[in-house]
Design an enzyme around this catalytic site. Structure first.
Site, PDB file in Angstrom:
ATOM      1  N   ARG A 123      33.585 -19.619  21.968  1.00 38.30           N
ATOM      2  CA  ARG A 123      33.164 -20.991  21.695  1.00 38.30           C
ATOM      3  C   ARG A 123      31.762 -21.302  22.223  1.00 38.30           C
ATOM      4  NH1 ARG A 123      38.076 -20.172  21.305  1.00 38.30           N
ATOM      5  NH2 ARG A 123      37.967 -19.190  23.350  1.00 38.30           N
ATOM      6  N   CYS A 172      40.776 -25.642  27.063  1.00 38.82           N
ATOM      7  CA  CYS A 172      39.438 -25.227  26.615  1.00 38.82           C
ATOM      8  C   CYS A 172      39.445 -23.902  25.856  1.00 38.82           C
ATOM      9  CB  CYS A 172      38.480 -25.173  27.802  1.00 38.82           C
ATOM     10  SG  CYS A 172      38.837 -23.878  28.993  1.00 38.82           S
TER      11      CYS A 172
END
Length: 354
Positions: A92, A303
């Site tokens: 990410r 996350c």
């Protein structure tokens, strides 16, 4: 003139028995803000006021609206270059930064440990000076926060923390944007952390109170957050009139929480501790049992990457899970960070409620 038009339309509507039909006009001109972040480093949210963090989130919402919703092309970073130093692998952080910087017209350069060894083949001071002469900013994903601090001290360009052992500020910006989009405001929310006392929790502790959010954190014994960070978080809570509680009981931390948050139990570099950590974190998996004691409007954040022992499928893939919008918002928030540190751009979108 605009004010007179509003009054005339409202009066006409009232005469016909309707309520006011014209509330606000938005002309699309840039909104002038008192916040100026150009040239700053982003090493930890500890160094930013609530207003400054709000500004970065506002800018994130603005870019997302103009580019994703309206389909505009905004070459705000045209002619700019970004150095990306990654001592730790990432999906990410790398994708959001590379695609986001390029989408704004800039040129990102990705460097791994095969390309650069911080403080090994070359001193951090020399590396910082070389990078300053060839790029406009650096995002570094490193093992040690102290390396980031040295880079920032020696560089003449903005240094952005892409993750360190102590903090992960750009992740928290994405989390807050996601929560603002879902709840409409951050003020008054209770965040329930269940997991390791790590860099994510540290970054929440350095920022949540500045938005009027409460924090209830549960960590296993021996895995509590850094005592110095706890002390500062207590100060922030006192200054902002929010609640901060630390416990070793996951259900106690989840009780009444609006947002259930967890993270990996075994971070990169901790692989040798896997067996010990899995044993210590028994009972910390987020499940529907955890959610039953949370607030009725509870949501879930992680996350990523996620392991099943941290959160079960029922919660992770439920309609209450915001993990994939959270992941997408990594892109819009890092774009906003770069724009705010490298340009004089002001948001066009009206400021969201925080």
């Amino acid at each position: 003139m605009l004010s007179n038009l509003r009054i005339l339309l409202n009066n006409a509507a009232l005469r016909k028995g309707h309520t006011s039909v014209v509330r606000h006009f938005w002309c699309g001109k840039p909104v002038q803000s008192q916040v100026q972040l150009k040239g700053r480093d982003l090493l930890t949210l500890k160094n930013f006021t609530g207003e400054e963090i709000q500004y970065m989130l506002w800018l994130s919402a603005d870019l997302k609206f103009r580019i994703k919703q309206k389909g505009e092309y905004l070459p705000l970073l045209q002619g700019k270059s970004l150095g990306m130093i990654f001592e730790k692998r990432s999906t990410r952080t790398r994708l959001s930064t590379e695609t986001g910087f390029a989408l704004l017209g800039g040129h990102p350069s990705f460097l791994t440990t095969q390309d650069i060894h911080l403080g090994v083949n070359e001193s951090l001071t020399d590396t910082a000076r070389v990078l300053s002469s060839m790029t406009d900013a650096v995002l570094a994903r490193v093992y040690k926060q102290s390396d980031l601090d040295t880079l920032a001290k020696e560089a003449s360009i903005p240094i952005v923390n892409g993750l360190s052992d102590l903090y992960h500020p750009i992740q928290i910006l994405a989390d807050y944007l996601t929560l603002q989009e879902h709840y409409g405001s951050l003020k008054g929310l209770t965040l329930s952390w269940i997991g390791d006392g790590n860099n994510i929790l540290h970054s929440i502790m350095m920022s949540a109170a500045k938005f009027g959010m409460h924090l209830q954190a549960a960590t296993p014994k021996g895995y509590e957050p850094d005592p110095n960070i706890v002390k500062l978080a207590e100060q922030y809570a006192k200054e902002n009139g929010t609640k901060l509680s630390m416990t070793n009981d996951p259900l106690e931390a989840a009780r009444g929480g609006n947002v259930l948050i967890t993270d990996t139990w075994i971070s990169m570099g901790q692989e040798d501790e896997k067996k010990k950590r899995l044993q210590a974190f028994q009972g910390y998996q987020v499940t529907m049992k955890t959610a039953k004691v949370a607030a009725s409007d509870w949501t879930f954040l992680h996350c990523l990457p996620r392991k099943p022992e941290e959160v079960d499928d029922e919660v992770f893939y439920s309609p209450r899970s915001l993990v994939f919008p959270e992941a997408e918002n990594r892109k819009w928030t890092i774009m906003a960070v770069m724009v705010s540190l490298l340009t004089d751009y002001s948001p066009v979108l009206q400021k969201p409620k925080f």
